[in-house]
Structure formats: C-alpha cells, structure tokens
Design a protein around this motif. Structure first.
Motif, mmCIF file in Angstrom:
data_model
loop_
_atom_site.group_PDB
_atom_site.id
_atom_site.type_symbol
_atom_site.label_atom_id
_atom_site.label_comp_id
_atom_site.label_asym_id
_atom_site.label_seq_id
_atom_site.Cartn_x
_atom_site.Cartn_y
_atom_site.Cartn_z
ATOM 1 N N GLU A 190 22.712 6.800 29.671
ATOM 2 C CA GLU A 190 21.801 7.513 30.553
ATOM 3 C C GLU A 190 22.438 8.820 31.015
ATOM 4 N N LYS A 191 21.781 9.936 30.697
ATOM 5 C CA LYS A 191 22.320 11.223 31.106
ATOM 6 C C LYS A 191 21.920 11.500 32.549
ATOM 7 N N VAL A 192 22.897 11.755 33.364
ATOM 8 C CA VAL A 192 22.636 12.097 34.754
ATOM 9 C C VAL A 192 22.635 13.612 34.852
ATOM 10 N N LEU A 193 21.551 14.151 35.382
ATOM 11 C CA LEU A 193 21.444 15.600 35.514
ATOM 12 C C LEU A 193 22.351 16.102 36.617
ATOM 13 N N ALA A 194 22.826 17.313 36.437
ATOM 14 C CA ALA A 194 23.704 17.933 37.424
ATOM 15 C C ALA A 194 23.352 19.402 37.550
ATOM 16 N N VAL A 195 23.823 19.992 38.624
ATOM 17 C CA VAL A 195 23.668 21.442 38.807
ATOM 18 C C VAL A 195 24.282 22.124 37.599
ATOM 19 N N GLY A 196 23.543 23.094 37.056
ATOM 20 C CA GLY A 196 24.009 23.822 35.874
ATOM 21 C C GLY A 196 23.380 23.341 34.583
ATOM 22 N N ASP A 197 22.745 22.156 34.598
ATOM 23 C CA ASP A 197 22.070 21.629 33.410
ATOM 24 C C ASP A 197 20.714 22.302 33.240
ATOM 25 N N LYS A 198 20.264 22.379 32.004
ATOM 26 C CA LYS A 198 18.904 22.826 31.711
ATOM 27 C C LYS A 198 17.954 21.729 32.197
ATOM 28 N N ALA A 199 16.936 22.123 32.950
ATOM 29 C CA ALA A 199 15.963 21.152 33.461
ATOM 30 C C ALA A 199 15.114 20.623 32.302
ATOM 31 N N PRO A 200 14.967 19.295 32.192
ATOM 32 C CA PRO A 200 14.135 18.734 31.119
ATOM 33 C C PRO A 200 12.688 19.202 31.247
ATOM 34 N N ASP A 201 12.120 19.586 30.131
ATOM 35 C CA ASP A 201 10.725 20.013 30.130
ATOM 36 C C ASP A 201 9.828 18.786 30.257
ATOM 37 N N PHE A 202 8.652 18.987 30.809
ATOM 38 C CA PHE A 202 7.665 17.915 30.946
ATOM 39 C C PHE A 202 6.300 18.553 31.050
#
Length: 181
Positions: free
Chosen positions: A39-51
């Motif tokens: 499970e990838k945990v999002l963090a500051v600096g990551d590209k926001a997943p599109d939806f």
C-alpha cells in the motif's frame, strides 16, 4: 465410553480448534504485513492521484483538469463534528479564492445523496461536492480520519496533508499556500 475417554476426546477437539485459530491468526498477521507493504502511502511532494467523480449537480470533476490551479481537496462526512464546523469557513474562502485560481473540491464519504444534499443546503455551500460512493478515492489518498484536507498545487503535487478540522484563518492560509503565481 468412560469419563477418561470422553475427557481425551474433548481434549483432542480443543487442541484442533486452538490449532485452527492459531493458523487463522497467523494468516491474518501475514496478510496485514504483506498488504501494508504494498500500500503506497501518499506524502507531501508526491503527485496527487488522478480521479473522476460526479458532484451533486451531475458535473464531472477530474483532478487532472485542475492542473495549473490549486485544489483544496476536502474529505468529509455529515456526521463529523469538525467537518460541520469548517464548512462555513470553506464556503467563505471559496468565494475569496475562486478568482485567484484556487478551488475547493469536497468529497463526501459514506452519506446518501439525500443526506449530502441536505447538508449542502443547510450550510449554503456553493463549491462542488462529489460523492465517493465506492470509496476508491478515499483509499487512493489513504484518508482515514475525517475531515482530511489535501492541498494540491498547480503542478498536481501534494503540498500538505491536514488531518484535523480547520478554522477560517487556517483555511485562508492553506488556500494562499497553493495559489498559483
């Protein structure tokens, strides 16, 4: 069957049950460890997943269509007291920042459409409210507590992840931080 034989039989049954329970628990622990690692945990600096989600008015909102502008992505539920407190502040700031290239997109979690519409009308909200019916967006962003706000800059990169309710000044500062230059 003697009492000794009955006792021995019960003992064997208990041993089998305990062994099965032990293996089930062991399997659950292994599953939790393996699924946590993938499970990838999002963090500051990551590209926001599109939806892509549909709002209460039937309009489609795709995150990638906001590129070049800031997005104040707020996950909420009508049953959440901090969500209720911050919504009027979000409404005020949405009017202030809409022309400055910062947009609020609120994502409702677990409410029926009627409940979300009633909430919107009760608070006089005019920014888009989408429903994440299958919670796929909530899972993609690893949102657990509500409210959670994800600040996304003009390049689609996560600037901040806020897991508490916000007051009006904090919302204003957050929106300023993602305002395109």
């Amino acid at each position: 069957m003697s009492k000794a034989e009955q006792f021995a039989k019960k003992r064997k049954v208990r041993l089998v049950i305990r062994t099965v329970v032990l293996f089930l628990l062991l399997g659950a622990v292994i599953f939790a460890i393996v699924s946590k690692d993938t499970e990838k945990v999002l963090a500051v600096g990551d590209k926001a997943p599109d939806f892509e989600l549909v709002d209460l008015e039937g309009n489609i909102h795709k995150l990638s269509e906001y590129e070049g502008e800031g997005v104040f992505l707020n996950f909420w539920g009508s049953w959440c007291p901090p969500c209720k407190e911050e919504m009027p502040f979000m409404e005020n700031q949405s009017k202030e920042f809409e022309d400055k290239g910062v947009h609020i997109l609120a994502i409702n979690i677990k409410d029926t459409r009627l409940k979300a519409e009633t909430f919107r009308d009760q608070y006089g909200l005019t920014f888009p409210i989408a429903q994440d019916k299958d919670e796929s967006v909530r899972r993609a962003y690893n949102v657990i507590p509500l409210p959670t706000t994800i600040l996304i800059n003009k390049d689609g990169v996560i600037e901040d992840i806020i897991t508490t309710g916000l007051d009006e000044e904090e919302i204003r500062q957050a929106m300023e931080s993602i305002q395109p230059e």
